[in-house]
Motif scaffolding. Structure first.
Motif, short mmCIF file in Angstrom:
data_model
loop_
_atom_site.label_atom_id
_atom_site.label_comp_id
_atom_site.label_asym_id
_atom_site.label_seq_id
_atom_site.Cartn_x
_atom_site.Cartn_y
_atom_site.Cartn_z
N LEU A 10 -2.38 -20.57 -5.88
CA LEU A 10 -2.10 -19.96 -4.58
C LEU A 10 -2.87 -18.65 -4.47
N VAL A 11 -3.53 -18.46 -3.34
CA VAL A 11 -4.18 -17.19 -3.06
C VAL A 11 -3.13 -16.29 -2.40
N VAL A 12 -2.95 -15.10 -2.95
CA VAL A 12 -1.88 -14.23 -2.47
C VAL A 12 -2.46 -12.92 -1.93
N ASP A 13 -1.69 -12.30 -1.06
CA ASP A 13 -2.02 -10.96 -0.61
C ASP A 13 -0.71 -10.26 -0.26
N VAL A 14 -0.65 -8.98 -0.56
CA VAL A 14 0.54 -8.20 -0.23
C VAL A 14 0.12 -6.97 0.57
N GLU A 15 1.01 -6.54 1.44
CA GLU A 15 0.85 -5.28 2.16
C GLU A 15 2.05 -4.42 1.85
N GLY A 16 1.80 -3.11 1.69
CA GLY A 16 2.87 -2.19 1.30
C GLY A 16 3.15 -1.14 2.36
N ASN A 17 4.15 -0.33 2.05
CA ASN A 17 4.58 0.70 3.01
C ASN A 17 3.82 2.00 2.84
N GLY A 18 2.90 2.07 1.88
CA GLY A 18 2.08 3.27 1.72
C GLY A 18 2.60 4.26 0.70
N THR A 19 3.77 4.01 0.11
CA THR A 19 4.28 4.90 -0.92
C THR A 19 3.75 4.46 -2.29
N ASN A 20 3.96 5.30 -3.30
CA ASN A 20 3.52 4.97 -4.65
C ASN A 20 4.67 5.21 -5.62
N PRO A 21 5.24 4.12 -6.21
CA PRO A 21 4.85 2.72 -6.03
C PRO A 21 5.27 2.20 -4.66
N PRO A 22 4.60 1.16 -4.19
CA PRO A 22 4.87 0.70 -2.83
C PRO A 22 6.09 -0.20 -2.73
N THR A 54 4.53 4.58 5.86
CA THR A 54 3.81 5.82 6.17
C THR A 54 2.91 5.60 7.38
N PRO A 55 2.60 6.67 8.12
CA PRO A 55 1.70 6.51 9.27
C PRO A 55 0.34 5.93 8.89
N PHE A 56 -0.18 6.32 7.72
CA PHE A 56 -1.48 5.78 7.30
C PHE A 56 -1.41 4.27 7.09
N ALA A 57 -0.37 3.81 6.38
CA ALA A 57 -0.25 2.38 6.12
C ALA A 57 -0.07 1.61 7.43
N ALA A 58 0.71 2.16 8.34
CA ALA A 58 0.93 1.48 9.63
C ALA A 58 -0.38 1.36 10.40
N ARG A 59 -1.25 2.37 10.31
CA ARG A 59 -2.54 2.29 10.99
C ARG A 59 -3.41 1.20 10.37
N VAL A 60 -3.30 0.98 9.05
CA VAL A 60 -4.14 -0.01 8.38
C VAL A 60 -3.72 -1.42 8.76
N HIS A 61 -2.45 -1.75 8.56
CA HIS A 61 -2.03 -3.14 8.78
C HIS A 61 -1.27 -3.37 10.09
#
Length: 200
Positions: A10-22, A54-61
């Protein structure tokens, strides 16, 4: 490449909320069968993170806190994601990131192996100035007209990485050679170094 020789993958991809760890906000898992992405059995989940996006993560995805406020929490979907992934191989672009995040969220999960299309691209297309997903989409001229959503959403990026993997697999005559080029050292599925003979 004889795709019938491939194990479950399976090819996977995840998107996070921009925090570390996400915290996860989106997961996609797209099976590759017979040399094609199998969208009919793919899994895609949105999930409300414990900590705000985070605002940055929301702008990305594009996944805002308002968009996610009524989605299930991770604990509500974790078992379903784990069941689909099972013990299959996974593939992702810059795969150690996706593997690390998924492993943190699914502590009982262990894939059979991890292919990295970034590592594979460096072995397959040496000398490119960039190896990001966008650069490789352009280099290979992938047809993404059937891709779901848009770039930086997990479903789109998993679909693009799947097509990229299939394209690059044509440069390798066996699964084992593909694995040797694509699995990062230290991740599941990495070829074992031959043991030195001893006198004992």
């Amino acid at each position: 490449m004889n795709f019938s020789s491939w194990p479950s993958l399976l090819v996977v991809d995840v998107e996070g909320n921009g925090t570390n760890p996400p915290d996860l906000v989106e997961v996609a898992a797209l099976p590759v069968r017979d040399g094609r992405p199998d969208t009919s059995t793919a899994g895609a989940w949105l999930t409300r993170p414990k900590n705000p996006v985070t605002p940055f993560a929301a702008r990305v995805h594009g996944l805002t806190n308002k968009r996610l406020e009524h989605e299930p929490g991770w604990e509500e979907i974790a078992d379903t994601v784990h069941t689909l992934l099972g013990g299959s191989w996974i593939c992702a672009h810059n795969a150690h990131v996706d593997y690390k995040v998924l492993s943190a969220h699914l502590p009982r999960w262990q894939p059979a192996g991890v292919l990295d299309t970034l590592r594979l691209a460096k072995a397959t297309y040496s000398g490119l100035p960039k190896y990001g997903l966008d650069a490789l989409i352009e280099h290979v001229r992938l047809d993404l007209s059937a891709a779901p959503a848009q770039r930086h959403r997990a479903t789109f990026d998993a679909y693009a990485a799947a097509l990229l993997l299939i394209e690059m697999a044509g440069h390798y005559d066996t699964w084992d050679r593909l694995v040797a080029a694509a699995v990062p050292p230290g991740l599941p599925g990495a070829p074992q170094a031959a043991e030195e003979p001893t006198l004992w």
